[in-house]
Design a protein around this motif. Structure first.
Motif, PDB file in Angstrom:
ATOM      1  N   GLY A   1       0.774  -1.230   0.000  1.00 42.87           N
ATOM      2  CA  GLY A   1       0.000   0.000   0.000  1.00 42.87           C
ATOM      3  C   GLY A   1       0.808   1.285   0.000  1.00 42.87           C
ATOM      4  O   GLY A   1       0.252   2.366  -0.127  1.00 42.87           O
ATOM      5  N   THR A   2       2.127   1.186   0.123  1.00 43.30           N
ATOM      6  CA  THR A   2       2.989   2.367   0.170  1.00 43.30           C
ATOM      7  C   THR A   2       3.677   2.566  -1.177  1.00 43.30           C
ATOM      8  O   THR A   2       4.253   1.621  -1.723  1.00 43.30           O
ATOM      9  N   VAL A   3       3.623   3.777  -1.705  1.00 39.35           N
ATOM     10  CA  VAL A   3       4.311   4.076  -2.957  1.00 39.35           C
ATOM     11  C   VAL A   3       5.814   3.977  -2.726  1.00 39.35           C
ATOM     12  O   VAL A   3       6.366   4.620  -1.832  1.00 39.35           O
ATOM     13  N   ARG A   4       6.465   3.156  -3.548  1.00 40.71           N
ATOM     14  CA  ARG A   4       7.915   2.935  -3.400  1.00 40.71           C
ATOM     15  C   ARG A   4       8.709   3.392  -4.610  1.00 40.71           C
ATOM     16  O   ARG A   4       9.923   3.569  -4.529  1.00 40.71           O
ATOM     17  N   ASP A   5       8.035   3.550  -5.770  1.00 37.46           N
ATOM     18  CA  ASP A   5       8.755   3.968  -6.968  1.00 37.46           C
ATOM     19  C   ASP A   5       7.743   4.421  -8.017  1.00 37.46           C
ATOM     20  O   ASP A   5       6.555   4.132  -7.888  1.00 37.46           O
ATOM     21  N   PHE A   6       8.225   5.109  -9.054  1.00 36.03           N
ATOM     22  CA  PHE A   6       7.362   5.485 -10.165  1.00 36.03           C
ATOM     23  C   PHE A   6       8.211   5.722 -11.408  1.00 36.03           C
ATOM     24  O   PHE A   6       9.425   5.787 -11.339  1.00 36.03           O
ATOM     25  N   TRP A   7       7.555   5.811 -12.556  1.00 36.16           N
ATOM     26  CA  TRP A   7       8.104   5.971 -13.895  1.00 36.16           C
ATOM     27  C   TRP A   7       8.940   4.776 -14.330  1.00 36.16           C
ATOM     28  O   TRP A   7       8.442   3.911 -14.996  1.00 36.16           O
ATOM     29  N   ARG A   8      10.187   4.713 -13.992  1.00 37.80           N
ATOM     30  CA  ARG A   8      11.046   3.588 -14.393  1.00 37.80           C
ATOM     31  C   ARG A   8      11.491   2.838 -13.139  1.00 37.80           C
ATOM     32  O   ARG A   8      12.075   3.439 -12.247  1.00 37.80           O
ATOM     33  N   PHE A   9      11.222   1.541 -13.132  1.00 39.52           N
ATOM     34  CA  PHE A   9      11.569   0.727 -11.961  1.00 39.52           C
ATOM     35  C   PHE A   9      12.941   0.115 -12.175  1.00 39.52           C
ATOM     36  O   PHE A   9      13.168  -0.587 -13.157  1.00 39.52           O
ATOM     37  N   ASP A  10      13.840   0.363 -11.254  1.00 39.33           N
ATOM     38  CA  ASP A  10      15.168  -0.245 -11.290  1.00 39.33           C
ATOM     39  C   ASP A  10      15.066  -1.649 -10.706  1.00 39.33           C
ATOM     40  O   ASP A  10      14.625  -1.803  -9.567  1.00 39.33           O
ATOM     41  N   PRO A  11      15.454  -2.687 -11.459  1.00 38.80           N
ATOM     42  CA  PRO A  11      15.304  -4.063 -10.977  1.00 38.80           C
ATOM     43  C   PRO A  11      16.048  -4.343  -9.670  1.00 38.80           C
ATOM     44  O   PRO A  11      15.539  -5.062  -8.814  1.00 38.80           O
ATOM     45  N   VAL A  12      17.227  -3.782  -9.495  1.00 39.72           N
ATOM     46  CA  VAL A  12      18.007  -4.013  -8.279  1.00 39.72           C
ATOM     47  C   VAL A  12      17.300  -3.371  -7.080  1.00 39.72           C
ATOM     48  O   VAL A  12      17.136  -3.986  -6.016  1.00 39.72           O
ATOM     49  N   ARG A  13      16.864  -2.152  -7.258  1.00 36.30           N
ATOM     50  CA  ARG A  13      16.127  -1.460  -6.182  1.00 36.30           C
ATOM     51  C   ARG A  13      14.835  -2.198  -5.858  1.00 36.30           C
ATOM     52  O   ARG A  13      14.483  -2.368  -4.690  1.00 36.30           O
ATOM     53  N   LEU A  14      14.118  -2.656  -6.881  1.00 34.88           N
ATOM     54  CA  LEU A  14      12.871  -3.367  -6.670  1.00 34.88           C
ATOM     55  C   LEU A  14      13.090  -4.633  -5.850  1.00 34.88           C
ATOM     56  O   LEU A  14      12.354  -4.904  -4.900  1.00 34.88           O
ATOM     57  N   ARG A  15      14.111  -5.384  -6.172  1.00 33.42           N
ATOM     58  CA  ARG A  15      14.412  -6.603  -5.395  1.00 33.42           C
ATOM     59  C   ARG A  15      14.733  -6.263  -3.942  1.00 33.42           C
ATOM     60  O   ARG A  15      14.313  -6.951  -3.020  1.00 33.42           O
ATOM     61  N   ARG A  16      15.482  -5.185  -3.735  1.00 34.94           N
ATOM     62  CA  ARG A  16      15.813  -4.761  -2.369  1.00 34.94           C
ATOM     63  C   ARG A  16      14.545  -4.359  -1.609  1.00 34.94           C
ATOM     64  O   ARG A  16      14.368  -4.727  -0.445  1.00 34.94           O
ATOM     65  N   LEU A  17      13.657  -3.621  -2.258  1.00 37.24           N
ATOM     66  CA  LEU A  17      12.409  -3.202  -1.613  1.00 37.24           C
ATOM     67  C   LEU A  17      11.534  -4.390  -1.252  1.00 37.24           C
ATOM     68  O   LEU A  17      10.934  -4.429  -0.166  1.00 37.24           O
ATOM     69  N   ILE A  18      11.466  -5.373  -2.138  1.00 38.28           N
ATOM     70  CA  ILE A  18      10.683  -6.576  -1.839  1.00 38.28           C
ATOM     71  C   ILE A  18      11.309  -7.324  -0.670  1.00 38.28           C
ATOM     72  O   ILE A  18      10.607  -7.759   0.245  1.00 38.28           O
ATOM     73  N   GLN A  19      12.630  -7.471  -0.682  1.00 35.19           N
ATOM     74  CA  GLN A  19      13.303  -8.175   0.409  1.00 35.19           C
ATOM     75  C   GLN A  19      13.066  -7.453   1.737  1.00 35.19           C
ATOM     76  O   GLN A  19      12.792  -8.102   2.757  1.00 35.19           O
ATOM     77  N   GLU A  20      13.164  -6.141   1.741  1.00 32.78           N
ATOM     78  CA  GLU A  20      12.901  -5.382   2.969  1.00 32.78           C
ATOM     79  C   GLU A  20      11.468  -5.584   3.461  1.00 32.78           C
ATOM     80  O   GLU A  20      11.246  -5.737   4.667  1.00 32.78           O
ATOM     81  N   ALA A  21      10.518  -5.610   2.542  1.00 27.59           N
ATOM     82  CA  ALA A  21       9.120  -5.822   2.921  1.00 27.59           C
ATOM     83  C   ALA A  21       8.919  -7.221   3.478  1.00 27.59           C
ATOM     84  O   ALA A  21       8.209  -7.404   4.480  1.00 27.59           O
ATOM     85  N   LEU A  22       9.558  -8.202   2.869  1.00 24.79           N
ATOM     86  CA  LEU A  22       9.454  -9.577   3.374  1.00 24.79           C
ATOM     87  C   LEU A  22      10.083  -9.684   4.759  1.00 24.79           C
ATOM     88  O   LEU A  22       9.533 -10.331   5.657  1.00 24.79           O
ATOM     89  N   ASP A  23      11.234  -9.050   4.945  1.00 24.43           N
ATOM     90  CA  ASP A  23      11.924  -9.100   6.241  1.00 24.43           C
ATOM     91  C   ASP A  23      11.058  -8.461   7.342  1.00 24.43           C
ATOM     92  O   ASP A  23      10.995  -8.974   8.458  1.00 24.43           O
ATOM     93  N   SER A  24      10.395  -7.365   7.022  1.00 23.15           N
ATOM     94  CA  SER A  24       9.589  -6.698   8.039  1.00 23.15           C
ATOM     95  C   SER A  24       8.269  -7.421   8.279  1.00 23.15           C
ATOM     96  O   SER A  24       7.637  -7.220   9.315  1.00 23.15           O
ATOM     97  N   ALA A  25       7.853  -8.273   7.350  1.00 27.54           N
ATOM     98  CA  ALA A  25       6.605  -9.036   7.517  1.00 27.54           C
ATOM     99  C   ALA A  25       6.786 -10.241   8.433  1.00 27.54           C
ATOM    100  O   ALA A  25       5.812 -10.787   8.924  1.00 27.54           O
ATOM    101  N   CYS A  26       8.028 -10.634   8.640  1.00 22.92           N
ATOM    102  CA  CYS A  26       8.298 -11.818   9.486  1.00 22.92           C
ATOM    103  C   CYS A  26       8.116 -11.517  10.956  1.00 22.92           C
ATOM    104  O   CYS A  26       8.283 -10.499  11.450  1.00 22.92           O
TER     105      CYS A  26
END
Length: 87
Positions: free
Chosen positions: A62-87
């Motif tokens: 639900g939180t805006v994390r990026d817009f226009w062009r998504f950097d794949p490396v940044r996207l993977r880091r953001l997903i990993q951070e979200a998964l880590d905080s969900a545990c």
């Protein structure tokens, strides 16, 4: 692990950046065993008003994390951070 993180790409039809963003997001989510949702803002007035000039938009949980062009490396880091905080 399960679907502990919600990943959404806000798009609109005819947007070439949106097509690229959806593909980058699909690949990154697949690496984490997640699915993503594609939300067309043209079908939601509130989303259109909020994001019309920033499409595509990446939202994670639900939180805006990026817009226009998504950097794949940044996207993977953001997903990993979200998964880590969900545990």
């Amino acid at each position: 692990m399960g679907e502990q993180v919600t990943v959404e790409v806000l798009t609109k039809q005819g947007c070439h950046l949106c097509e690229d963003a959806v593909e980058v997001t699909r690949q990154a989510c697949a690496e984490f065993g997640l699915t993503h949702q594609v939300v067309d803002i043209t079908e939601d007035q509130q989303l259109r008003e909020l994001y019309a000039e920033e499409i595509p938009v990446l939202r994670i949980d639900g939180t805006v994390r990026d817009f226009w062009r998504f950097d794949p490396v940044r996207l993977r880091r953001l997903i990993q951070e979200a998964l880590d905080s969900a545990c």
